[in-house]
Design an enzyme around this catalytic site. Structure first.
Site, mmCIF file in Angstrom:
data_model
loop_
_atom_site.group_PDB
_atom_site.id
_atom_site.type_symbol
_atom_site.label_atom_id
_atom_site.label_comp_id
_atom_site.label_asym_id
_atom_site.label_seq_id
_atom_site.Cartn_x
_atom_site.Cartn_y
_atom_site.Cartn_z
ATOM 1 N N GLU A 122 58.258 18.581 58.995
ATOM 2 C CA GLU A 122 59.166 18.692 57.856
ATOM 3 C C GLU A 122 60.199 17.566 57.907
ATOM 4 O O GLU A 122 60.737 17.242 58.968
ATOM 5 C CB GLU A 122 59.879 20.042 57.853
ATOM 6 C CG GLU A 122 58.956 21.247 57.710
ATOM 7 C CD GLU A 122 58.231 21.316 56.370
ATOM 8 O OE1 GLU A 122 58.534 20.483 55.484
ATOM 9 O OE2 GLU A 122 57.370 22.189 56.215
ATOM 10 N N TYR A 241 67.150 27.202 63.209
ATOM 11 C CA TYR A 241 66.589 26.677 61.966
ATOM 12 C C TYR A 241 67.453 27.046 60.769
ATOM 13 O O TYR A 241 67.653 26.243 59.846
ATOM 14 C CB TYR A 241 65.171 27.205 61.767
ATOM 15 C CG TYR A 241 64.081 26.231 62.161
ATOM 16 C CD1 TYR A 241 63.357 25.535 61.200
ATOM 17 C CD2 TYR A 241 63.764 26.014 63.496
ATOM 18 C CE1 TYR A 241 62.355 24.652 61.548
ATOM 19 C CE2 TYR A 241 62.764 25.134 63.872
ATOM 20 C CZ TYR A 241 62.061 24.446 62.890
ATOM 21 O OH TYR A 241 61.069 23.572 63.247
#
Length: 649
Positions: A122, A241
């Site tokens: 990502e 995260y």
């Protein structure tokens, strides 16, 4: 070094700070406050001020550096040794087990035999270390003086990324993906998790903390498929995260928060960085396995005396002097990959009995046997049923699959612009299968009539809905059949198979870094007592960054260089957007599916017409059913003001 600092020698010698820098400051433990004792920026004060060149405390002109593993972390290590450590490039040597650099960040093939990408990472605008590096690396295709960053910005600034079909079900129907579907209890659980200290979350799984409603929500489907989390993975990593990508949470449902390179990540990043290093004179020894390090460990510390390698079937020991360094990539998320194609399956049975026995894991285990400061590799490589998944690369000529893809595409797949905008997840797939088509061509030499798609699934122990086998036991053609079934084109599967080359990759440890962990399970970048050894990659400790990103690999490389060489320079902590009131308010409303949160109406009235009005998330005032609560809050606020005013009279 003397030439660099000769004009400042007296100034430096008089400093009480020079040579005593905290190379990895922790923003989660710092209260930003200016004091007479503070001379360096706050821990997460990112920006161009951090772009100063590091000044070594001594000359490293004749020092040698050996970098074990040539993944993005290893490549970044060489870059920072040269830029900030002023190392002689010819004295930097990679020792690589594979015949090519790049490590887990791979991409290869051709239109005739088919392309393959095991996976991608990502990407985000806030990767301060990644962009610090790549704004200095010449672009892949643009002419000098343009950089990889310039090329990346040119593509993404002019081609917005988003999805029009993030979720599908019932043989290809687009499912509503506009809402997270979190009830108040689950929203509160998320907020409580953000408030928890990291030290409270050792060895706790996600499913042990959240209830069934959360694990069945759209939010968790978006999250787990975008980042490859499983229910049994680390709650601590999930929390990290959440903090890391809090600013992007309102783009989670349609993937509008994502940015992608023009090509696959190997060609976009590894190729130009590798080329720059080789042109500088850095050496790479391919097909060389590092088995262990010969270390002297005593009361004075830990020193690497030699590197024990295997080259061409023979043991070769590389001696190190007191002025040499070794930087090791510990563990591997793509170790022991099994491959398949159209007619063969990668593995017939998932066998955990051989887990953690391969070379990449043995090196870390050998280090851990020498001292507890090297961590506990067995926590990450001992249960492949919980750390594995399979990816599939499809090389597609025009077919029924391509025609179906067009119905989910933002732009024509052959236009060079955003196609699916990220993964499309099949929510009623027993495998929890997702697929994506990034900008095409995905490889620089890819023909114009060929598309490259990428498919992956998270559940390796379940039979397919159409093909009654587990995914790892399926041939490529069987996986195509399962995909076509879910897209509603199974009657055209023969046409799809005839025009599609399939390469599969089963990876036993691909999410091993997400496994539940506790403090001490991962070693520090420079373990306690080590003077010439650093560890980098996805299995070392950082203060607040996450794993499974190129940014974390580059961060660990930068920390390794700055710490080993004791540079008068810091690696800034992660981007501080998690503390930005605008993103906190936006996240609060997003988690509530853009419905007003308690107190929003009052905030809007207080800030209306002021300079700070724009910090509130986009949306209308409180709904009618919230008015009573807002009125009560406003009434109490009014009484408070009257009470304060009474003291002035």
């Amino acid at each position: 070094m003397n030439n660099i600092t000769s004009k400042f020698e007296n100034f430096i010698q008089a400093s009480d700070i020079y040579g005593k820098v905290d190379h990895q400051p922790d923003a989660s433990k710092e209260t930003p406050r200016n004091t007479p004792e503070k001379s360096m920026p706050f821990s997460d004060q990112i920006g161009n001020y951090q772009r100063n060149k590091g000044i070594p405390v001594r000359s490293y002109k004749n020092s040698k550096a050996y970098i074990v593993g040539s993944g993005i972390g290893g490549l970044a290590t060489a870059y920072y040794l040269i830029r900030d450590g002023h190392f002689t490039p010819e004295n930097i040597t990679f020792i690589e087990q594979l015949p090519i650099e790049g490590g887990s960040l791979d991409g290869a093939g051709n239109a005739k035999d088919g392309y393959i990408i095991r996976g991608g990472r990502e990407m985000d605008c806030t990767y301060e270390n990644l962009w610090d590096l790549f704004q200095d690396i010449p672009a892949l295709e643009m002419p000098p003086p343009y950089s990889v960053l310039d090329e990346y910005r040119l593509v993404n600034d002019n081609d917005s990324n988003y999805s029009i079909a993030r979720l599908i079900h019932e043989q290809g129907k687009v499912r509503d993906f506009s809402k997270f579907g979190l009830n108040k209890k689950d929203q509160l659980a998320l907020i409580k998790l953000l408030l928890k200290k990291k030290e409270e979350l050792d060895d706790i799984t996600i499913e042990a903390y959240f209830g069934k409603s959360f694990l069945e929500s759209n939010f968790w489907t978006f999250w787990r498929t975008m980042f490859a989390f499983e229910n049994w993975h680390s709650l601590l990593e999930f929390k990290l995260y959440m903090h890391r990508f809090l600013h992007a949470i309102d783009g989670l449902h349609d993937l509008s928060s994502l940015i992608f390179p023009k090509y696959n990540q190997y060609d976009s990043f590894v190729t130009p960085l590798g080329r720059w290093l080789k042109e500088k004179g850095v050496k790479i020894r391919f097909d060389a396995l590092v088995k262990d390090l010969d270390m002297l460990i005593n009361a004075e510390g830990k020193v690497v005396k030699g590197i024990i390698t295997e080259q061409e079937g023979k043991e070769v020991i590389i001696p190190l002097t007191a002025d040499d360094y070794v930087i090791v990539t510990t563990g591997s998320m793509t170790e022991d990959t099994s491959y398949g194609n159209n007619v063969t399956a990668p593995v017939l049975v998932v066998d955990n009995s051989t887990s953690g026995q391969s070379a990449g894991w043995k090196l870390w285990k050998n280090l851990a046997a020498k001292s507890p400061v090297f961590g506990k590799p067995e926590k990450f490589c001992s249960n492949i049923e919980k750390s594995s998944w399979e990816s599939v690369t499809l090389t597609c000529r025009p077919s029924a699959l391509v025609e179906k893809l067009k119905t989910y595409a933002v732009n024509d797949p052959y236009s060079g612009k955003t196609v699916t905008g990220g993964i499309i997840t099949i929510t009623d797939s027993n495998w929890l299968m997702s697929f994506t088509c990034n900008r095409q061509p995905h490889f620089p030499t890819q023909p114009g009539d060929v598309l490259v798609l990428w498919v992956y699934a998270l559940f390796m122990d379940k039979e397919g809905n159409y093909i009654k086998k587990t995914m790892p036991a399926c041939t490529g053609n069987e996986i195509l059949s399962e995909l076509c079934y879910h897209l509603g084109i199974v009657e055209q599967v023969d046409n799809v198979i005839a025009n599609t080359i399939v390469h599969t990759a089963y990876m036993p440890y691909i999410t091993s870094m997400f496994m539940p962990r506790a403090k001490g399970d991962r070693p520090q970048v420079v373990p306690d007592g080590c003077s010439n050894l650093a560890l980098i990659g996805q299995f070392v400790e950082t203060n607040n960054d996450v794993v499974f990103t190129m940014e974390s690999s580059v961060r660990t490389a930068r920390v390794a260089v700055y710490t080993l060489l004791n540079l008068n320079k810091q690696v800034p902590d992660i981007n501080p957007l998690q503390y930005d009131i605008r993103h906190l308010l936006k996240a609060t409303k997003t988690l509530n599916d853009n419905q007003p949160f308690l107190g929003e109406g009052l905030l809007r009235r207080v800030l209306k017409g002021t300079y700070f009005e724009h910090i509130l998330p986009v949306g209308a005032d409180a709904h009618p059913h919230e008015e009573e609560k807002e009125s009560f809050l406003a009434e109490q606020f009014g009484k408070f003001k009257e009470w304060v005013a009474s003291f002035k009279n």
